[in-house]
Scaffold this motif. Structure first.
Motif, PDB file in Angstrom:
ATOM      1  N   VAL A  91       7.116   9.579   0.223  1.00 18.17           N
ATOM      2  CA  VAL A  91       7.250   8.758  -1.098  1.00 18.17           C
ATOM      3  C   VAL A  91       6.995   7.080  -0.723  1.00 18.17           C
ATOM      4  CG1 VAL A  91       8.796   7.927  -2.574  1.00 18.17           C
ATOM      5  CG2 VAL A  91       8.987  10.312  -1.959  1.00 18.17           C
ATOM      6  N   VAL A  92       7.588   6.664   0.337  1.00 20.93           N
ATOM      7  CA  VAL A  92       7.166   5.522   0.680  1.00 20.93           C
ATOM      8  C   VAL A  92       5.898   4.999   0.882  1.00 20.93           C
ATOM      9  CG1 VAL A  92       7.601   5.229   3.132  1.00 20.93           C
ATOM     10  CG2 VAL A  92       8.185   3.088   1.459  1.00 20.93           C
ATOM     11  N   GLU A  93       4.842   6.216   1.652  1.00 20.86           N
ATOM     12  CA  GLU A  93       3.459   6.247   1.908  1.00 20.86           C
ATOM     13  C   GLU A  93       2.686   6.141   0.786  1.00 20.86           C
ATOM     14  OE1 GLU A  93       1.990   5.525   4.909  1.00 20.86           O
ATOM     15  OE2 GLU A  93       3.412   5.704   6.365  1.00 20.86           O
ATOM     16  N   GLY A  94       3.287   7.103  -0.177  1.00 18.86           N
ATOM     17  CA  GLY A  94       2.139   7.295  -1.406  1.00 18.86           C
ATOM     18  C   GLY A  94       2.360   5.913  -2.399  1.00 18.86           C
ATOM     19  N   PHE A  95       3.791   5.508  -2.464  1.00 23.56           N
ATOM     20  CA  PHE A  95       4.012   4.342  -3.138  1.00 23.56           C
ATOM     21  C   PHE A  95       2.987   2.969  -2.843  1.00 23.56           C
ATOM     22  CE2 PHE A  95       7.124   0.868  -4.217  1.00 23.56           C
ATOM     23  CZ  PHE A  95       6.434   0.626  -5.150  1.00 23.56           C
ATOM     24  N   LEU A 102      -4.474  -0.126  -5.951  1.00 19.38           N
ATOM     25  CA  LEU A 102      -4.425  -0.902  -7.298  1.00 19.38           C
ATOM     26  C   LEU A 102      -4.648  -2.459  -7.043  1.00 19.38           C
ATOM     27  CD1 LEU A 102      -1.534   1.033  -9.194  1.00 19.38           C
ATOM     28  CD2 LEU A 102      -3.767   1.008  -9.917  1.00 19.38           C
ATOM     29  N   LEU A 103      -4.169  -3.000  -6.023  1.00 22.74           N
ATOM     30  CA  LEU A 103      -4.108  -4.463  -5.607  1.00 22.74           C
ATOM     31  C   LEU A 103      -5.504  -4.700  -4.883  1.00 22.74           C
ATOM     32  CD1 LEU A 103      -0.355  -5.611  -5.218  1.00 22.74           C
ATOM     33  CD2 LEU A 103      -2.163  -5.564  -7.254  1.00 22.74           C
ATOM     34  N   ARG A 104      -6.434  -3.637  -4.770  1.00 23.78           N
ATOM     35  CA  ARG A 104      -7.762  -3.782  -4.003  1.00 23.78           C
ATOM     36  C   ARG A 104      -7.434  -4.288  -2.589  1.00 23.78           C
ATOM     37  NH1 ARG A 104      -8.916  -4.707  -9.582  1.00 23.78           N
ATOM     38  NH2 ARG A 104     -10.307  -3.333 -10.336  1.00 23.78           N
ATOM     39  N   LYS A 105      -6.715  -3.735  -1.929  1.00 26.28           N
ATOM     40  CA  LYS A 105      -6.357  -4.187  -0.605  1.00 26.28           C
ATOM     41  C   LYS A 105      -5.563  -5.699  -0.501  1.00 26.28           C
ATOM     42  CE  LYS A 105      -8.177  -0.410   1.208  1.00 26.28           C
ATOM     43  NZ  LYS A 105      -7.154   0.641   1.810  1.00 26.28           N
ATOM     44  N   ASN A 106      -5.337  -6.320  -1.666  1.00 24.87           N
ATOM     45  CA  ASN A 106      -4.817  -7.490  -1.447  1.00 24.87           C
ATOM     46  C   ASN A 106      -3.394  -7.618  -1.663  1.00 24.87           C
ATOM     47  OD1 ASN A 106      -4.933 -10.501  -1.398  1.00 24.87           O
ATOM     48  ND2 ASN A 106      -5.517 -10.968  -3.472  1.00 24.87           N
ATOM     49  N   VAL A 107      -2.792  -7.138  -0.880  1.00 23.86           N
ATOM     50  CA  VAL A 107      -1.084  -6.840  -1.142  1.00 23.86           C
ATOM     51  C   VAL A 107      -0.388  -8.087  -0.406  1.00 23.86           C
ATOM     52  CG1 VAL A 107       0.987  -5.419  -0.646  1.00 23.86           C
ATOM     53  CG2 VAL A 107      -1.287  -4.276  -1.225  1.00 23.86           C
ATOM     54  N   GLY A 130      15.362   9.574 -10.041  1.00 18.71           N
ATOM     55  CA  GLY A 130      15.787   9.800  -8.722  1.00 18.71           C
ATOM     56  C   GLY A 130      14.994  10.937  -8.208  1.00 18.71           C
ATOM     57  N   ILE A 131      14.095  11.715  -8.997  1.00 16.42           N
ATOM     58  CA  ILE A 131      13.414  12.917  -8.664  1.00 16.42           C
ATOM     59  C   ILE A 131      12.026  12.481  -8.273  1.00 16.42           C
ATOM     60  CG2 ILE A 131      12.630  15.133  -9.410  1.00 16.42           C
ATOM     61  CD1 ILE A 131      15.584  14.810  -9.239  1.00 16.42           C
ATOM     62  N   VAL A 132      11.807  12.937  -7.133  1.00 20.89           N
ATOM     63  CA  VAL A 132      10.148  12.753  -6.739  1.00 20.89           C
ATOM     64  C   VAL A 132       9.277  13.539  -7.395  1.00 20.89           C
ATOM     65  CG1 VAL A 132       8.767  12.805  -4.935  1.00 20.89           C
ATOM     66  CG2 VAL A 132      11.032  12.301  -4.227  1.00 20.89           C
ATOM     67  N   LEU A 133       8.305  13.014  -8.128  1.00 19.12           N
ATOM     68  CA  LEU A 133       7.241  13.439  -8.891  1.00 19.12           C
ATOM     69  C   LEU A 133       6.009  13.478  -8.339  1.00 19.12           C
ATOM     70  CD1 LEU A 133       7.791  11.387 -12.256  1.00 19.12           C
ATOM     71  CD2 LEU A 133       8.602  13.640 -11.545  1.00 19.12           C
ATOM     72  N   GLU A 134       5.371  12.487  -7.675  1.00 20.31           N
ATOM     73  CA  GLU A 134       4.232  12.535  -7.125  1.00 20.31           C
ATOM     74  C   GLU A 134       4.329  11.628  -5.583  1.00 20.31           C
ATOM     75  OE1 GLU A 134       0.733  13.319  -6.265  1.00 20.31           O
ATOM     76  OE2 GLU A 134       1.078  13.846  -8.374  1.00 20.31           O
ATOM     77  N   THR A 135       3.379  12.188  -4.889  1.00 18.29           N
ATOM     78  CA  THR A 135       3.451  11.354  -3.294  1.00 18.29           C
ATOM     79  C   THR A 135       1.886  10.874  -2.835  1.00 18.29           C
ATOM     80  OG1 THR A 135       3.412  13.230  -2.044  1.00 18.29           O
ATOM     81  CG2 THR A 135       5.457  11.899  -2.572  1.00 18.29           C
ATOM     82  N   ASP A 136       0.975  11.379  -3.711  1.00 19.62           N
ATOM     83  CA  ASP A 136      -0.452  11.164  -3.505  1.00 19.62           C
ATOM     84  C   ASP A 136      -0.953   9.899  -4.190  1.00 19.62           C
ATOM     85  OD1 ASP A 136      -3.365  10.994  -3.312  1.00 19.62           O
ATOM     86  OD2 ASP A 136      -3.413  13.391  -3.635  1.00 19.62           O
ATOM     87  N   ALA A 137      -1.292   8.906  -3.178  1.00 20.62           N
ATOM     88  CA  ALA A 137      -1.513   7.397  -3.626  1.00 20.62           C
ATOM     89  C   ALA A 137      -2.859   7.556  -4.753  1.00 20.62           C
ATOM     90  CB  ALA A 137      -1.772   6.839  -2.249  1.00 20.62           C
ATOM     91  N   SER A 138      -3.667   8.133  -4.463  1.00 25.86           N
ATOM     92  CA  SER A 138      -4.937   8.261  -5.149  1.00 25.86           C
ATOM     93  C   SER A 138      -4.555   8.720  -6.690  1.00 25.86           C
ATOM     94  CB  SER A 138      -6.176   8.977  -4.746  1.00 25.86           C
ATOM     95  OG  SER A 138      -5.937  10.337  -4.411  1.00 25.86           O
ATOM     96  N   VAL A 139      -3.601   9.811  -6.653  1.00 22.20           N
ATOM     97  CA  VAL A 139      -3.362  10.312  -8.158  1.00 22.20           C
ATOM     98  C   VAL A 139      -2.486   9.353  -8.669  1.00 22.20           C
ATOM     99  CG1 VAL A 139      -1.853  12.109  -9.093  1.00 22.20           C
ATOM    100  CG2 VAL A 139      -3.466  12.713  -7.388  1.00 22.20           C
ATOM    101  N   ILE A 140      -1.473   8.620  -7.996  1.00 21.88           N
ATOM    102  CA  ILE A 140      -0.484   7.768  -8.634  1.00 21.88           C
ATOM    103  C   ILE A 140      -1.506   6.556  -9.348  1.00 21.88           C
ATOM    104  CG2 ILE A 140       1.320   5.948  -7.968  1.00 21.88           C
ATOM    105  CD1 ILE A 140       1.999   7.875  -5.879  1.00 21.88           C
TER     106      ILE A 140
END
Length: 177
Positions: A91-95, A102-107, A130-140
């Protein structure tokens, strides 16, 4: 719901432990002062280690806290002590990776505050109630960028491929009329 992975909160804090974006899904912290105290203490506990390459896991006050650091932002996901650390880590990795995309590597804090709407949309795409929906960064990131563009009227607010598709549609309509 006992087998469903649950998240108690998602926190994005700066390097001093101050809020950038937070969302709580548990009533364990009923008031703002209790939430701020939790954020400050979890930040101070994790300041010594820098989880820049991959997520780190700590036990804290009967909770599993998984966190990752990108520049001056600290991304935290908290679960109960019975939760699976690997799911919380995904979850933390995907988020954090979706925010990075989204911030184009300018976090950094400044860019995050300027794009706070995207960060909250990311949180909403990752976890709902509180329910995990998605963990794939590209999909998010794809879902979030799609939300941001639903009402976009100008080419400046669109990605290049979306702008080209819009231009092509206008061109085709002008030829048909």
């Amino acid at each position: 719901m006992a087998s469903c992975p649950c998240v108690k909160n998602i926190l994005v804090l700066d390097s001093e432990g101050k809020r950038v974006a937070v969302k709580y899904y548990s009533e364990e912290w009923p008031s703002l002062p209790s939430k701020l105290a939790f954020e400050k203490s979890v930040s101070s506990k994790t300041q010594k280690t820098l989880a820049t390459k991959e997520a780190e896991v700590v036990m804290f006050d009967g909770h599993i806290v998984v966190y990752k650091v990108i520049k001056d932002l600290h991304f935290y996901v908290t679960g109960g002590e019975e939760e699976n650390e690997l799911i919380l880590a995904s979850v933390v990795e995907g988020f954090s990776d979706a925010v990075d995309l989204l911030l184009r590597k300018n976090v950094d804090k400044r860019t995050a505050l300027e794009n706070l709407d995207l960060i909250f949309l990311c949180i909403d795409e990752v976890v709902d109630g509180g329910i995990v929906l998605e963990t794939d960064a590209s999909v998010i990131a794809e879902k979030v960028s799609g939300h941001g563009l639903e009402g976009a009227g100008s080419f400046a607010e669109q990605t290049l491929s979306q702008a080209l598709a819009t231009a092509r549609d206008h061109f085709v309509r002008s030829l048909l009329n």
